[in-house]
Design an enzyme around this catalytic site. Structure first.
Site, PDB file in Angstrom:
ATOM      1  N   SER A  22      55.507  15.688  20.192  1.00 43.86           N
ATOM      2  CA  SER A  22      55.036  14.676  19.197  1.00 43.86           C
ATOM      3  C   SER A  22      53.725  13.855  19.786  1.00 43.86           C
ATOM      4  O   SER A  22      53.371  13.004  18.941  1.00 43.86           O
ATOM      5  CB  SER A  22      56.252  13.407  19.097  1.00 43.86           C
ATOM      6  OG  SER A  22      56.424  12.663  20.464  1.00 43.86           O
ATOM      7  N   THR A 154      50.914   0.422 -27.073  1.00 49.27           N
ATOM      8  CA  THR A 154      52.164   0.913 -26.534  1.00 49.27           C
ATOM      9  C   THR A 154      52.081   2.359 -26.993  1.00 49.27           C
ATOM     10  O   THR A 154      51.646   2.614 -27.915  1.00 49.27           O
ATOM     11  CB  THR A 154      53.323   0.033 -27.182  1.00 49.27           C
ATOM     12  OG1 THR A 154      53.230   0.592 -28.654  1.00 49.27           O
ATOM     13  CG2 THR A 154      53.786  -1.243 -26.913  1.00 49.27           C
ATOM     14  N   HIS A 155      52.746   3.369 -26.248  1.00 50.34           N
ATOM     15  CA  HIS A 155      52.514   4.720 -26.238  1.00 50.34           C
ATOM     16  C   HIS A 155      51.108   5.149 -26.432  1.00 50.34           C
ATOM     17  O   HIS A 155      50.808   6.005 -26.960  1.00 50.34           O
ATOM     18  CB  HIS A 155      53.268   5.066 -27.487  1.00 50.34           C
ATOM     19  CG  HIS A 155      54.743   4.565 -27.814  1.00 50.34           C
ATOM     20  ND1 HIS A 155      55.870   5.221 -26.852  1.00 50.34           N
ATOM     21  CD2 HIS A 155      55.237   3.606 -28.357  1.00 50.34           C
ATOM     22  CE1 HIS A 155      56.757   4.537 -27.217  1.00 50.34           C
ATOM     23  NE2 HIS A 155      56.535   3.346 -27.997  1.00 50.34           N
ATOM     24  N   SER A 276      28.178  15.398 -11.569  1.00 48.84           N
ATOM     25  CA  SER A 276      28.463  16.816 -11.849  1.00 48.84           C
ATOM     26  C   SER A 276      27.549  17.831 -11.069  1.00 48.84           C
ATOM     27  O   SER A 276      26.345  17.358 -11.299  1.00 48.84           O
ATOM     28  CB  SER A 276      28.714  17.216 -13.220  1.00 48.84           C
ATOM     29  OG  SER A 276      28.742  18.620 -13.328  1.00 48.84           O
ATOM     30  N   LYS A 282      26.670  13.702 -16.396  1.00 49.38           N
ATOM     31  CA  LYS A 282      28.300  13.194 -16.190  1.00 49.38           C
ATOM     32  C   LYS A 282      28.076  11.845 -15.371  1.00 49.38           C
ATOM     33  O   LYS A 282      27.581  12.016 -14.135  1.00 49.38           O
ATOM     34  CB  LYS A 282      29.036  14.431 -15.675  1.00 49.38           C
ATOM     35  CG  LYS A 282      29.323  15.598 -16.488  1.00 49.38           C
ATOM     36  CD  LYS A 282      30.242  15.039 -17.630  1.00 49.38           C
ATOM     37  CE  LYS A 282      31.714  14.369 -17.230  1.00 49.38           C
ATOM     38  NZ  LYS A 282      32.254  15.757 -16.597  1.00 49.38           N
ATOM     39  N   GLU A 289      40.545   8.646 -10.045  1.00 51.55           N
ATOM     40  CA  GLU A 289      41.464   9.955 -10.217  1.00 51.55           C
ATOM     41  C   GLU A 289      41.948  10.132  -8.838  1.00 51.55           C
ATOM     42  O   GLU A 289      43.216  10.466  -8.673  1.00 51.55           O
ATOM     43  CB  GLU A 289      40.594  11.002 -10.570  1.00 51.55           C
ATOM     44  CG  GLU A 289      40.351  10.975 -12.063  1.00 51.55           C
ATOM     45  CD  GLU A 289      38.904  11.912 -12.423  1.00 51.55           C
ATOM     46  OE1 GLU A 289      38.748  11.889 -13.672  1.00 51.55           O
ATOM     47  OE2 GLU A 289      38.505  12.688 -11.528  1.00 51.55           O
ATOM     48  N   TYR A 316      70.647   8.936  18.467  1.00 50.61           N
ATOM     49  CA  TYR A 316      69.459   9.457  18.426  1.00 50.61           C
ATOM     50  C   TYR A 316      69.491  10.805  18.310  1.00 50.61           C
ATOM     51  O   TYR A 316      70.210  11.696  18.765  1.00 50.61           O
ATOM     52  CB  TYR A 316      68.472   9.013  19.542  1.00 50.61           C
ATOM     53  CG  TYR A 316      67.081   9.741  19.352  1.00 50.61           C
ATOM     54  CD1 TYR A 316      66.194   9.099  18.775  1.00 50.61           C
ATOM     55  CD2 TYR A 316      66.751  10.934  20.043  1.00 50.61           C
ATOM     56  CE1 TYR A 316      64.844   9.765  18.622  1.00 50.61           C
ATOM     57  CE2 TYR A 316      65.418  11.374  19.946  1.00 50.61           C
ATOM     58  CZ  TYR A 316      64.706  10.764  18.939  1.00 50.61           C
ATOM     59  OH  TYR A 316      63.278  11.270  18.853  1.00 50.61           O
ATOM     60  N   GLN A 321      61.974  12.323  15.352  1.00 52.74           N
ATOM     61  CA  GLN A 321      60.705  12.540  15.949  1.00 52.74           C
ATOM     62  C   GLN A 321      59.684  12.800  14.771  1.00 52.74           C
ATOM     63  O   GLN A 321      58.465  12.454  14.866  1.00 52.74           O
ATOM     64  CB  GLN A 321      60.501  13.865  16.878  1.00 52.74           C
ATOM     65  CG  GLN A 321      58.944  13.814  17.351  1.00 52.74           C
ATOM     66  CD  GLN A 321      58.972  15.038  18.300  1.00 52.74           C
ATOM     67  OE1 GLN A 321      59.554  14.931  19.305  1.00 52.74           O
ATOM     68  NE2 GLN A 321      58.448  16.331  17.964  1.00 52.74           N
ATOM     69  N   LYS A 324      57.417   9.170  12.125  1.00 58.22           N
ATOM     70  CA  LYS A 324      56.122   8.721  12.346  1.00 58.22           C
ATOM     71  C   LYS A 324      55.014   9.133  11.464  1.00 58.22           C
ATOM     72  O   LYS A 324      54.210   8.255  11.178  1.00 58.22           O
ATOM     73  CB  LYS A 324      55.798   8.179  13.841  1.00 58.22           C
ATOM     74  CG  LYS A 324      56.667   7.347  14.510  1.00 58.22           C
ATOM     75  CD  LYS A 324      56.249   7.478  16.132  1.00 58.22           C
ATOM     76  CE  LYS A 324      56.810   8.625  16.598  1.00 58.22           C
ATOM     77  NZ  LYS A 324      58.354   9.147  16.688  1.00 58.22           N
TER      78      LYS A 324
END
Length: 479
Positions: A22, A154-155, A276, A282, A289, A316, A321, A324
């Site tokens: 690890s 809405t929508h 672009s 562009k 995004e 355990y 392991q 994390k």
């Protein structure tokens, strides 16, 4: 041979050594591991289990190792398997026999749980700071927006006009709830497992409260089995990260839409846009995004840990392991997303004129026209149908409902008078929403005060958190 190799006649194979190690991940927790070891050694000496001379040698040796790791002058060996064995073997090499006494009364099980909890606290604290920074940026953007209105949707269809400030403050409230989840994750991690040993406690007279206080934990975990096997605190942290990432993704989607040619509500700073390689005109909202895309990564980290924890018997298991990597990755990814989002919000240009120009599409006044009839005695459901018919007439005529001639309104109901034109005033429509939480300027001002109160409370809560091992670069994922 490994530190645990006394029971074995041969070493593990190279492939299993690499598979089981690890160290590539938990090496990022070296500061937490060293802090835990120094606290443990100090407690052992206070309890008369080791000598003060051994304590001093151990602490000095650990300080030297940390300085070397900080400076990039420490050589990690994959054969050491994990950060705990790497540091302990080097400590023993440097200071001799005293280094071999450090592990008295503890196991790697409670040691790694301690390291991970310290890291989780530090990560949660850092993300809370980031959260407050983005909330402040959104509040400043809302203040700067003033009386700017845009079509509420809405929508993804025009619905009713709202203040742009009102829309931005909705995200502030989402982030306020996110802060609460991070605080809960911090509190869940704020308990010391050190001294639980492998699973059953130890015969040495350890003072677990002493090490807990030395490491800034508010309490000791009461059950030794639970202490070494619990990873709920990481699930809490990754859940908090996932929900906040989803909120950032929603805001990112709005930014992508608002900055498009079709909307044109905002213009992103060049510093938070890209171009672009083929189309010179562009200007792409790539970073919004990317935040939207990275949300899947953060949520995936949560799902991975949920599946890792599912079905594990006490106490355990080596499966843990795998706890994390996802937590470090989720927190680091979200930290970057919050920073970038704050930059976008702080530097965008709001095109209020463009927002105003598109307000006369989508019949945004329709609900207020129905309210006009309802306030004159017509049942609202009937008024809804009347206005729905008027919208249909406007659609056939290729205009907004506000552009229909008054004769069309009177033909639909004799309750319409010349004053119906007042129902088309978009600013008046916004100003009329005075209920608590509404979009009227007065209501938004009241909301703004509540937002400030929440910010002040959360800033005070963050300032009052118990001491944590500083996050620094040591617990930032480099994945």
């Amino acid at each position: 041979m490994a530190l645990w190799g006394g029971r074995f006649e041969e070493a593990v194979s190279e492939v299993t050594q690499e598979f089981g190690a690890s160290l590539p991940i938990d090496r990022h927790l070296y500061r937490q591991d060293i802090a835990g070891s120094k606290a443990h050694a100090t407690m052992l000496a206070a309890q008369g289990i080791i000598s003060e001379e051994d304590r001093d040698a151990i602490c000095a040796g650990l300080d030297g190792i940390q300085a070397d790791i900080d400076a990039g002058a420490f050589s990690f060996d994959i054969n050491d398997e994990d950060i705990h064995m790497s540091i302990e073997s080097e400590l023993t090499r440097r200071i001799g026999e005293a280094g071999g006494r450090l592990h008295t009364g503890r196991s790697r099980n409670d040691q790694v749980a301690t390291d991970t909890r310290l890291a989780a606290k530090a990560l949660a604290k850092q993300l809370m700071e980031d959260n407050l920074g983005l909330r402040r940026a959104l509040v400043e953007a809302a203040d700067a927006a003033g009386d700017t209105i845009l079509p509420g949707m809405t929508h993804l269809q025009h619905a009713q006009p709202v203040l742009f400030a009102h829309q931005l403050l909705a995200y502030v409230w989402m982030l306020t709830r996110d802060f609460g989840r991070l605080r809960a994750a911090f509190d869940a991690a704020d308990a010391s497992p050190l001294g639980a040993a492998a699973l059953a406690g130890t015969t040495y007279p350890l003072d677990r409260q002493m090490t807990a206080e030395a490491l800034g934990f508010s309490r000791v975990i009461e059950n030794s089995l639970d202490a070494v096997s619990d990873r709920d605190f990481l699930l809490d942290l990754e859940y908090a990260c996932s929900v906040m990432a989803v909120h950032l993704s929603r805001l990112s989607e709005e930014i992508v839409l608002w900055s498009s040619q079709e909307f044109g509500f905002i213009t992103l700073s060049d510093a938070f846009s890209t171009g672009s390689s083929i189309m010179p005109q562009k200007k792409n909202p790539d970073f919004a995004e990317l935040i939207r895309g990275k949300t899947g990564r953060v949520v995936g980290d949560l799902v991975q840990l949920l599946m890792t924890c599912k079905g594990l018997p006490l106490a355990y298991n080596k499966d843990l392991q795998e706890d994390k990597e996802g937590a470090l990755d989720a927190a680091h990814t979200l930290d970057q997303c919050l920073t970038v989002m704050r930059g976008m919000v702080s530097t965008w240009k709001v095109n209020a004129g463009r927002m105003r120009a598109v307000m006369h599409r989508g019949h945004l006044a329709a609900t207020d026209v129905a309210d006009y009839l309802a306030k004159r005695g017509m049942p609202f459901r009937e008024a809804h149908a009347v206005v729905g018919h008027l919208v249909l007439e406007a659609e056939k005529a290729g205009c907004d409902i506000s552009e229909l001639p008054i004769e069309t309104f009177r033909a639909a109901s004799d309750l319409f008078g010349d004053d119906v034109v007042g129902a088309f005033d978009l600013d008046a429509i916004v100003a009329a929403r005075t209920t608590r939480g509404g979009t009227a300027r007065a209501a938004v001002a009241e909301q703004r005060r509540a937002v400030e109160d929440a910010l002040a409370a959360d800033e005070a809560a963050l300032a009052g958190l118990s001491a944590v091992v500083e996050m620094g670069e040591g617990t930032r994922s480099v994945l």
